[in-house]
Design a protein around this motif. Structure first.
Motif, short mmCIF file in Angstrom:
data_model
loop_
_atom_site.label_atom_id
_atom_site.label_comp_id
_atom_site.label_asym_id
_atom_site.label_seq_id
_atom_site.Cartn_x
_atom_site.Cartn_y
_atom_site.Cartn_z
N GLN A 18 34.12 46.18 42.02
CA GLN A 18 34.69 44.87 42.25
C GLN A 18 35.89 44.62 41.35
OE1 GLN A 18 32.92 41.48 40.74
NE2 GLN A 18 33.69 40.09 42.32
N ARG A 19 35.71 44.97 40.07
CA ARG A 19 36.80 44.78 39.13
C ARG A 19 38.02 45.59 39.58
NH1 ARG A 19 34.06 46.88 34.57
NH2 ARG A 19 32.08 46.08 35.27
N HIS A 20 37.77 46.80 40.00
CA HIS A 20 38.87 47.65 40.45
C HIS A 20 39.58 47.02 41.65
CE1 HIS A 20 41.18 51.24 41.06
NE2 HIS A 20 40.76 51.32 42.31
N ARG A 21 38.79 46.56 42.59
CA ARG A 21 39.39 45.97 43.79
C ARG A 21 40.22 44.75 43.45
NH1 ARG A 21 34.48 47.03 46.11
NH2 ARG A 21 33.81 44.90 45.74
N GLN A 22 39.67 43.92 42.57
CA GLN A 22 40.42 42.73 42.18
C GLN A 22 41.74 43.12 41.54
OE1 GLN A 22 38.02 40.23 39.72
NE2 GLN A 22 37.05 39.21 41.46
N TRP A 23 41.66 44.13 40.69
CA TRP A 23 42.86 44.61 40.02
C TRP A 23 43.89 45.08 41.05
CZ3 TRP A 23 45.12 49.53 39.61
CH2 TRP A 23 46.08 49.66 38.60
N GLU A 24 43.39 45.86 42.00
CA GLU A 24 44.26 46.37 43.06
C GLU A 24 44.88 45.23 43.86
OE1 GLU A 24 41.88 48.89 45.44
OE2 GLU A 24 43.12 50.67 45.12
N LYS A 25 44.03 44.30 44.21
CA LYS A 25 44.47 43.18 45.04
C LYS A 25 45.57 42.41 44.33
CE LYS A 25 42.55 39.19 47.45
NZ LYS A 25 41.37 38.31 47.47
N LYS A 26 45.35 42.19 43.06
CA LYS A 26 46.34 41.46 42.28
C LYS A 26 47.67 42.21 42.32
CE LYS A 26 47.07 40.97 37.81
NZ LYS A 26 46.72 41.10 36.39
N GLY A 27 47.59 43.50 42.02
CA GLY A 27 48.79 44.31 42.05
C GLY A 27 49.45 44.27 43.41
#
Lengths: 156, 156
Positions: free
Chosen positions: A79-88
């Motif tokens: 989830q953290r990774h996805r959020q990070w990706e999404k933000k980027g």
DNA sequence: GTGATCAGTCAGCAT
DNA sequence: ATGCTGACTGATCAC
């Protein structure tokens, strides 16, 4: 009974030594079953394994909990990774749109200038023609330029 | 010694009853000091209070930890709120830029059409003039229209 | 049961 | 000491 991480049951006693490199929680082996096995085994196989080890129900329950925790750990990481990706991704798209916007604005300005110039020349021709009372070809009426005129008035 | 939330030391015993509305962790009063006081008091005042209550060092240490935990709870909430806001802001800006982009594109198309139309008329006039060998006023050369020509060729 | 998400907790860093 | 952030956890929801 509620379980607050069996594997870290450092309550009522000295705290469990955590790894020096704290973050990756220590991999354990409970009742002869490693975290790796616990995490990756298919449920059926895991049950078979536990059965073959003659584990008590409590032990089984503890292992199940541990398994769940390990999975949860990964879910959270994902989830953290996805959020990070999404933000980027969002920021990237925003920048991209901004570039596009600038390009379009540039093109827009260029076209406006051309329009103004062309209109000037057109008007000059028309003036030239009307001054000399020349008959004009069809489709060259001066009053078709309302839109351009408005803009040129604004911009000149 | 490490403390895994003194206030939830439900280990080695039956789990503490949690509130039905689980999320807001129950507010406590330890050694006669409420969470509210613990959280909001200035450090100096808190120390005075603890001194006046004749608390042992361990008790003081526990209260300090609890204070820290309460603060951390808020920090986390704040951080999440900020992230949430930021995300929303980004999406909002993106949508806004998208609208702007559409508007500009529309305007662009309109201008292009006007350019094409005007150019047509201009060319008609020029043809008309050259066919009759009319002398033209200055600044009305046909070869100034390269850009427009290119585009009109593409688009017509 | 599994995956996702939320709120809380803690470690560690920065001030 | 205080504020912030990443990682982890348990609870809870959706499937």
């Amino acid at each position: 009974m509620r379980l607050r991480d069996v594997t870290r049951s450092n309550c009522c006693g000295s705290p469990r030594e955590r790894n020096q490199s704290l973050d990756p929680p220590t991999s354990l082996s409970l009742f002869g079953v490693s975290d790796d096995v616990l995490y990756s085994y298919d449920l059926k196989d895991l049950n078979k394994l536990m059965y073959s080890l003659n584990l008590s129900n409590d032990q089984k329950w503890i292992l199940k909990s541990r398994r769940r925790t390990l999975k949860n750990r990964d879910y959270a990481a994902n989830q953290r990774h996805r959020q990070w990706e999404k933000k980027g991704g969002l920021e990237f798209e925003k920048d991209q749109e901004y570039d596009e916007l600038e390009l379009l604005q540039e093109e827009n300005d260029k076209m406006l200038n051309e329009l103004i110039l062309l209109n000037k020349k057109y008007q000059a021709l028309m003036r030239f023609a009307t001054e000399r009372n020349l008959s004009l070809p069809p489709g060259t009426e001066a009053d078709l330029l309302s839109l351009e005129k408005q803009r040129t008035v604004e911009h000149m």
